[in-house]
Design an enzyme around this catalytic site. Structure first.
Site, PDB file in Angstrom:
ATOM      1  NE  ARG A  93      -2.529   0.068  13.932  1.00 32.14           N
ATOM      2  CZ  ARG A  93      -1.219   1.599  13.373  1.00 32.14           C
ATOM      3  NH1 ARG A  93      -2.230   1.811  13.446  1.00 32.14           N
ATOM      4  NH2 ARG A  93      -0.049   0.325  13.071  1.00 32.14           N
ATOM      5  CG  ASN A 147      -3.955   1.041   4.672  1.00 28.77           C
ATOM      6  OD1 ASN A 147      -3.669   0.603   3.639  1.00 28.77           O
ATOM      7  ND2 ASN A 147      -2.893   1.914   5.575  1.00 28.77           N
ATOM      8  CB  CYS A 169       0.541   2.665  -0.436  1.00 27.74           C
ATOM      9  SG  CYS A 169       1.156   2.233   1.246  1.00 27.74           S
ATOM     10  CG  ASP A 170       1.532   6.907   3.387  1.00 25.58           C
ATOM     11  OD1 ASP A 170       2.255   5.507   3.889  1.00 25.58           O
ATOM     12  OD2 ASP A 170       1.915   7.601   4.764  1.00 25.58           O
ATOM     13  CG  HIS A 199       1.174  -1.879   2.835  1.00 27.58           C
ATOM     14  ND1 HIS A 199       0.509  -1.752   4.521  1.00 27.58           N
ATOM     15  CD2 HIS A 199       1.850  -0.479   2.607  1.00 27.58           C
ATOM     16  CE1 HIS A 199       0.374  -0.764   4.296  1.00 27.58           C
ATOM     17  NE2 HIS A 199       1.139  -0.278   3.305  1.00 27.58           N
ATOM     18  CE1 TYR A 264       3.002  -2.035   7.191  1.00 31.02           C
ATOM     19  CE2 TYR A 264       3.641   0.078   5.334  1.00 31.02           C
ATOM     20  CZ  TYR A 264       2.920  -0.769   6.293  1.00 31.02           C
ATOM     21  OH  TYR A 264       2.440   0.252   7.395  1.00 31.02           O
ATOM     22  NE  ARG A 286       3.312   2.844  14.947  1.00 28.71           N
ATOM     23  CZ  ARG A 286       3.663   3.933  15.359  1.00 28.71           C
ATOM     24  NH1 ARG A 286       4.301   4.076  15.889  1.00 28.71           N
ATOM     25  NH2 ARG A 286       3.534   4.936  14.112  1.00 28.71           N
TER      26      ARG A 286
END
Ligand code: NAD
Ligand code: G6P
Ligand code: MN
Length: 443
Positions: A93, A147, A169-170, A199, A264, A286
């Site tokens: 990531r 994801n 997706c939350d 998103h 997003y 992040r």
């Protein structure tokens, strides 16, 4: 009530303890007979598994709990697989976020080149766990929130068209919770209309049961404050970088004020702003924030429980926001016809959008899965943005399936976040070398 057997794939995830606590908190609605954790990283799995074994022995001894890295043990005799894997973990990531910066493009977990790179890694991991599930428990449903959900969902549509997999997706749930606070209601009292891609979407209506429409009231609030609320409503999205994202929704609304935007969209409507912001601290993105906070907190906490031999007084926090996953499991198990925003094949739900696009829309979910609710004709501005983005997602899956360098180059070139074919090519070559064996070979 029937009791269920659940396996959590990505059992070593930072979200696993919170989700296990949430499942325990929902035993009256969704009782478990068996709970298993499965991960392909033995050490991560053991650290969380040992702590959760202690906790379950104390709080829910009636549930048969285990953890494993053996697919057969994990996927045999299960009714639901809750999947949240991250192929390449936080190390990758971090690369998704930092490699694009070298090319003057922002880096993000699910959007732009970072999301595309992550997508190429995720498809392999997802196909692997889907195949295990179908081999060992053919009746099992996968509730997937791994994801990048848009690319994963398209890959499932193309490569595993008959699999029982639900992608969710939350973010729609999380933002609705913010909206409910803005208008002084509970999320359960509100019903939405929404269209988009994962998103990448917009709310067109937020009503209560009496039919009162709140969209104007919420719009006025968001035009001033974004989705920042007075009292913190969402335990998952509270770090400073998320607060900034909620605030930025104000500028997303300004571009297309008719509808309420998904946060997003900032990556597509303001990529220059995001890049400038990231370049203030290019070494700290992040992923660094999560590794220093959520990941450290969760793993330290697990070690503490194991060292103490008890979770008394130091249990993990309940991830209450994740209870929509139980709503989804219940919808399948008990045919509840719950209305939920999900990622499904369009098939006319958005009238002026391709049938074979994976879109995010409200659905009624029963024991055969989701039935999408029609959202009608969408305006050309949103349609054009979505068409560009969905084509990127389709090209990534085609590139994966065909080992096509050309299609991957096209995907990056078409992404609204990348300025030119030249930059796309340089980025692609860099991503290929940074992702190594996580990607299929492209030629
Ligand atoms: P994490 O790295 O802490 O956890 C992921 C786990 O998956 C790791 O323990 C890793 O070893 C494991 N894993 C990787 N490949 C695997 C494979 N092939 N088989 C089994 N296990 C595998 O990541 P995290 O931050 O906790 O997030 C987990 C996932 O949930 C990510 O994909 C994240 O994007 C996703 N997520 C999605 C939503 C949503 O709204 N859709 C919300 C939150 C998190
Ligand atoms: C939201 C999104 C998820 C994403 C997560 C990232 O919940 O819907 O898809 O994975 O944010 O959160 P993080 O805290 O890991 O940056
Ligand atoms: Mn999401």
């Amino acid at each position: 009530m029937k009791k269920f057997s659940v396996v959590i794939a990505g059992g070593g995830s930072t979200f696993t303890p919170g989700i296990v606590m949430m499942l325990l908190d929902n035993q009256d609605r969704f009782p478990l007979r068996t709970l298993k954790l499965y991960d392909n990283d033995e050490e991560r799995q053991k650290t969380l598994g040992d702590a959760l074994a202690i906790l379950l022995r104390e709080q829910a001894p009636e549930i048969d709990f285990s953890y494993t890295t053996d697919p057969e043990a994990a996927f045999s005799d299960v009714d639901f697989c809750m999947a949240h894997i991250r192929v390449g973990k936080y190390a990758m990531r971090e690369k998704d976020e930092k490699v694009p910066l070298r090319h003057g493009v922002f880096g993000q977990e699910t959007c732009g080149p970072g999301g595309i790179a992550y997508g190429m890694r995720s498809i392999t991991g997802m196909l692997e766990i889907i195949d295990y599930m179908e081999k060992y428990s053919p009746e099992c449903w996968m509730l997937n929130y791994s994801n990048p959900a848009a690319i994963v969902a398209e890959a499932c549509r193309v490569l595993r068209p008959d699999s029982k997999i639900l992608n969710i997706c939350d973010m729609p749930v999380g933002t609705l919770r913010r909206m409910s606070q803005i208008v002084g209601k509970t999320p359960a009292e509100l019903e939405v209309r929404y269209f988009g891609l994962n998103h990448f979407g917009w709310w067109t209506s937020v009503k209560d049961q009496s039919g009162h429409e709140y969209i104007d009231q919420i719009r006025d609030y968001v035009a001033e404050n974004g989705y920042l609320t007075q009292v913190e409503v969402d335990t998952q999205h509270t770090d400073p970088s998320w607060q900034e994202t909620h605030r930025k929704a104000k500028d997303l609304l300004a571009v297309a004020p008719d509808y309420l935007p998904n946060t997003y969209l900032k990556y597509y409507l303001y990529p220059d702003y995001v890049l400038d912001h990231m370049m203030e601290h290019p070494e700290y993105t992040r992923s660094n924030e999560v590794m220093e906070n959520r990941e450290k907190h969760v793993f330290d906490h697990a070690k503490k429980i194991t060292a103490q031999g008890s979770a008394e007084g130091i249990a993990f926090e309940i991830d209450a926001h994740a209870s929509f996953i139980v709503d989804l499991a219940r919808a399948i198990a008990f045919n509840t016809h719950e209305r939920m925003v999900m990622i499904v094949e369009n098939n006319g739900a958005i009238a002026n959008f391709p049938d074979d696009a994976m879109v995010e829309v409200p659905c009624i979910v029963g024991n055969d899965g989701p039935e999408a609710l029609t959202q009608g004709i969408i305006p050309q501005f949103q349609q054009a943005l979505m068409f560009q983005q969905v084509t990127v997602e389709k090209l990534v899956v085609e590139a994966y399936a065909e080992n096509s360098y050309q299609k991957m180059w096209q995907a990056l070139t078409l992404s609204k976040t990348v300025p030119s074919a030249q930059v796309a090519k340089e980025l692609l070559d860099d991503l290929i070398s940074e992702n190594g064996d996580y990607w299929p070979e492209l030629h």
